[in-house]
Design a protein around this motif. Structure first.
Motif, PDB file in Angstrom:
ATOM      1  N   PHE A   7      40.156  57.650  68.445  1.00  0.00           N
ATOM      2  CA  PHE A   7      40.228  58.302  67.140  1.00  0.00           C
ATOM      3  C   PHE A   7      41.644  58.187  66.589  1.00  0.00           C
ATOM      4  O   PHE A   7      41.846  57.842  65.427  1.00  0.00           O
ATOM      5  CB  PHE A   7      39.805  59.773  67.250  1.00  0.00           C
ATOM      6  CG  PHE A   7      39.976  60.555  65.973  1.00  0.00           C
ATOM      7  CD1 PHE A   7      39.013  60.507  64.976  1.00  0.00           C
ATOM      8  CD2 PHE A   7      41.107  61.331  65.771  1.00  0.00           C
ATOM      9  CE1 PHE A   7      39.171  61.214  63.801  1.00  0.00           C
ATOM     10  CE2 PHE A   7      41.285  62.042  64.598  1.00  0.00           C
ATOM     11  CZ  PHE A   7      40.308  61.983  63.603  1.00  0.00           C
ATOM     12  N   PHE A   8      42.633  58.460  67.425  1.00  0.00           N
ATOM     13  CA  PHE A   8      44.022  58.380  66.983  1.00  0.00           C
ATOM     14  C   PHE A   8      44.388  56.946  66.595  1.00  0.00           C
ATOM     15  O   PHE A   8      45.121  56.715  65.642  1.00  0.00           O
ATOM     16  CB  PHE A   8      44.981  58.895  68.051  1.00  0.00           C
ATOM     17  CG  PHE A   8      44.851  60.368  68.326  1.00  0.00           C
ATOM     18  CD1 PHE A   8      44.496  61.262  67.334  1.00  0.00           C
ATOM     19  CD2 PHE A   8      45.092  60.867  69.600  1.00  0.00           C
ATOM     20  CE1 PHE A   8      44.390  62.626  67.584  1.00  0.00           C
ATOM     21  CE2 PHE A   8      44.987  62.232  69.860  1.00  0.00           C
ATOM     22  CZ  PHE A   8      44.632  63.103  68.849  1.00  0.00           C
ATOM     23  N   LYS A   9      43.863  55.989  67.354  1.00  0.00           N
ATOM     24  CA  LYS A   9      44.160  54.590  67.052  1.00  0.00           C
ATOM     25  C   LYS A   9      43.522  54.180  65.719  1.00  0.00           C
ATOM     26  O   LYS A   9      44.150  53.474  64.930  1.00  0.00           O
ATOM     27  CB  LYS A   9      43.643  53.706  68.189  1.00  0.00           C
ATOM     28  CG  LYS A   9      44.165  52.304  68.157  1.00  0.00           C
ATOM     29  CD  LYS A   9      43.780  51.563  69.422  1.00  0.00           C
ATOM     30  CE  LYS A   9      44.434  50.212  69.461  1.00  0.00           C
ATOM     31  NZ  LYS A   9      44.147  49.500  70.696  1.00  0.00           N
ATOM     32  N   LYS A  10      42.300  54.639  65.472  1.00  0.00           N
ATOM     33  CA  LYS A  10      41.625  54.330  64.198  1.00  0.00           C
ATOM     34  C   LYS A  10      42.378  54.923  63.015  1.00  0.00           C
ATOM     35  O   LYS A  10      42.379  54.365  61.936  1.00  0.00           O
ATOM     36  CB  LYS A  10      40.201  54.901  64.193  1.00  0.00           C
ATOM     37  CG  LYS A  10      39.187  54.084  64.901  1.00  0.00           C
ATOM     38  CD  LYS A  10      37.829  54.752  64.723  1.00  0.00           C
ATOM     39  CE  LYS A  10      36.731  54.011  65.390  1.00  0.00           C
ATOM     40  NZ  LYS A  10      35.439  54.718  65.241  1.00  0.00           N
ATOM     41  N   HIS A  11      42.972  56.069  63.228  1.00  0.00           N
ATOM     42  CA  HIS A  11      43.663  56.792  62.159  1.00  0.00           C
ATOM     43  C   HIS A  11      45.162  56.818  62.449  1.00  0.00           C
ATOM     44  O   HIS A  11      45.828  57.842  62.272  1.00  0.00           O
ATOM     45  CB  HIS A  11      43.101  58.215  62.052  1.00  0.00           C
ATOM     46  CG  HIS A  11      41.633  58.254  61.817  1.00  0.00           C
ATOM     47  ND1 HIS A  11      41.065  57.990  60.591  1.00  0.00           N
ATOM     48  CD2 HIS A  11      40.602  58.509  62.657  1.00  0.00           C
ATOM     49  CE1 HIS A  11      39.747  58.085  60.686  1.00  0.00           C
ATOM     50  NE2 HIS A  11      39.445  58.391  61.930  1.00  0.00           N
ATOM     51  N   ARG A  12      45.671  55.678  62.875  1.00  0.00           N
ATOM     52  CA  ARG A  12      47.046  55.573  63.353  1.00  0.00           C
ATOM     53  C   ARG A  12      48.074  56.055  62.327  1.00  0.00           C
ATOM     54  O   ARG A  12      48.973  56.810  62.658  1.00  0.00           O
ATOM     55  CB  ARG A  12      47.335  54.130  63.744  1.00  0.00           C
ATOM     56  CG  ARG A  12      48.709  53.914  64.325  1.00  0.00           C
ATOM     57  CD  ARG A  12      48.908  52.506  64.763  1.00  0.00           C
ATOM     58  NE  ARG A  12      47.758  52.144  65.582  1.00  0.00           N
ATOM     59  CZ  ARG A  12      47.532  50.958  66.082  1.00  0.00           C
ATOM     60  NH1 ARG A  12      48.360  49.985  65.854  1.00  0.00           N
ATOM     61  NH2 ARG A  12      46.471  50.707  66.811  1.00  0.00           N
ATOM     62  N   SER A  13      47.939  55.633  61.079  1.00  0.00           N
ATOM     63  CA  SER A  13      48.961  56.014  60.094  1.00  0.00           C
ATOM     64  C   SER A  13      48.947  57.521  59.859  1.00  0.00           C
ATOM     65  O   SER A  13      50.014  58.150  59.762  1.00  0.00           O
ATOM     66  CB  SER A  13      48.776  55.250  58.784  1.00  0.00           C
ATOM     67  OG  SER A  13      47.543  55.563  58.195  1.00  0.00           O
ATOM     68  N   THR A  14      47.755  58.123  59.776  1.00  0.00           N
ATOM     69  CA  THR A  14      47.667  59.578  59.618  1.00  0.00           C
ATOM     70  C   THR A  14      48.263  60.272  60.837  1.00  0.00           C
ATOM     71  O   THR A  14      49.004  61.257  60.702  1.00  0.00           O
ATOM     72  CB  THR A  14      46.205  60.017  59.420  1.00  0.00           C
ATOM     73  OG1 THR A  14      45.671  59.330  58.286  1.00  0.00           O
ATOM     74  CG2 THR A  14      46.079  61.509  59.222  1.00  0.00           C
ATOM     75  N   TYR A  15      47.944  59.763  62.004  1.00  0.00           N
ATOM     76  CA  TYR A  15      48.462  60.312  63.254  1.00  0.00           C
ATOM     77  C   TYR A  15      49.991  60.369  63.229  1.00  0.00           C
ATOM     78  O   TYR A  15      50.597  61.413  63.475  1.00  0.00           O
ATOM     79  CB  TYR A  15      47.949  59.437  64.406  1.00  0.00           C
ATOM     80  CG  TYR A  15      48.533  59.716  65.767  1.00  0.00           C
ATOM     81  CD1 TYR A  15      48.061  60.775  66.536  1.00  0.00           C
ATOM     82  CD2 TYR A  15      49.514  58.894  66.305  1.00  0.00           C
ATOM     83  CE1 TYR A  15      48.577  61.012  67.803  1.00  0.00           C
ATOM     84  CE2 TYR A  15      50.036  59.129  67.563  1.00  0.00           C
ATOM     85  CZ  TYR A  15      49.563  60.191  68.308  1.00  0.00           C
ATOM     86  OH  TYR A  15      50.067  60.426  69.552  1.00  0.00           O
ATOM     87  N   TYR A  16      50.620  59.233  62.899  1.00  0.00           N
ATOM     88  CA  TYR A  16      52.079  59.190  62.885  1.00  0.00           C
ATOM     89  C   TYR A  16      52.662  60.031  61.752  1.00  0.00           C
ATOM     90  O   TYR A  16      53.685  60.700  61.928  1.00  0.00           O
ATOM     91  CB  TYR A  16      52.586  57.751  62.800  1.00  0.00           C
ATOM     92  CG  TYR A  16      52.402  56.997  64.103  1.00  0.00           C
ATOM     93  CD1 TYR A  16      52.985  57.471  65.282  1.00  0.00           C
ATOM     94  CD2 TYR A  16      51.654  55.834  64.160  1.00  0.00           C
ATOM     95  CE1 TYR A  16      52.818  56.792  66.478  1.00  0.00           C
ATOM     96  CE2 TYR A  16      51.484  55.148  65.349  1.00  0.00           C
ATOM     97  CZ  TYR A  16      52.061  55.633  66.509  1.00  0.00           C
ATOM     98  OH  TYR A  16      51.894  54.966  67.686  1.00  0.00           O
ATOM     99  N   ASP A  17      52.014  60.005  60.585  1.00  0.00           N
ATOM    100  CA  ASP A  17      52.492  60.823  59.466  1.00  0.00           C
ATOM    101  C   ASP A  17      52.488  62.307  59.830  1.00  0.00           C
ATOM    102  O   ASP A  17      53.448  63.030  59.556  1.00  0.00           O
ATOM    103  CB  ASP A  17      51.636  60.607  58.214  1.00  0.00           C
ATOM    104  CG  ASP A  17      51.835  59.239  57.595  1.00  0.00           C
ATOM    105  OD1 ASP A  17      52.825  58.551  57.942  1.00  0.00           O
ATOM    106  OD2 ASP A  17      50.983  58.847  56.763  1.00  0.00           O
TER     107      ASP A  17
END
Length: 149
Positions: A7-17
């Motif tokens: 899930f985190f990988k799919k939403h990587r940019s949101t995760y890092y933001d």
């Protein structure tokens, strides 16, 4: 099994933001909401996969019951493969309390039904995989394409 990392990988940019917002602004609420959304989506996927596995096992059981007198051994092998989907003949014999010839015959029947695949290509010490089961378990775990940039 919850694959939160996927899930985190799919939403990587949101995760890092969101991680950066926690560091810079102390915005834990957004991070926790994102994390819980991941838990919700991932758990829904896990439940759906579990249901598909149960249905698949039942369908395979119906197929294997058609093997007449050999059905008992084949079904016992299928049950063992549900617990350990990759086996050698010796390991399957031990897990099922069946003889090596009975396991070999059961594996041949499962191969003819396209439920088991031999993966070594060797004459001895062959390894068999409960192919549809392993494929189902691997769904969604395929590597994601690298994002540009």
């Amino acid at each position: 099994m919850l694959y939160l990392s996927l899930f985190f990988k799919k939403h990587r940019s949101t995760y890092y933001d969101l991680l950066q917002r926690v560091r810079n602004e102390g915005d834990w609420e957004s991070w926790v909401r994102f994390f819980l959304q991941g838990v919700l989506e991932t758990s829904d996927q896990a439940v759906a996969t579990a249901r598909r596995i149960v249905e698949m096992f039942a369908a395979h059981r119906r197929t294997l019951e058609r093997h007449g007198r050999a059905a008992g051994s084949v079904l016992r092998l299928q049950e063992a493969l549900q617990r350990r989907p990759v086996v050698t003949i010796a390991a399957a014999a031990e897990a099922t309390s069946l003889s090596v010839p009975a396991v070999t015959q059961a594996l041949e029947k499962m191969q003819s039904d396209r439920l088991v695949t031999e993966i070594t290509g060797r004459k001895r010490d062959k390894v068999f995989v409960y192919t549809p089961y392993v494929a189902l378990l691997g769904e969604g775990a395929e590597p994601l394409a690298a994002s540009p940039g």
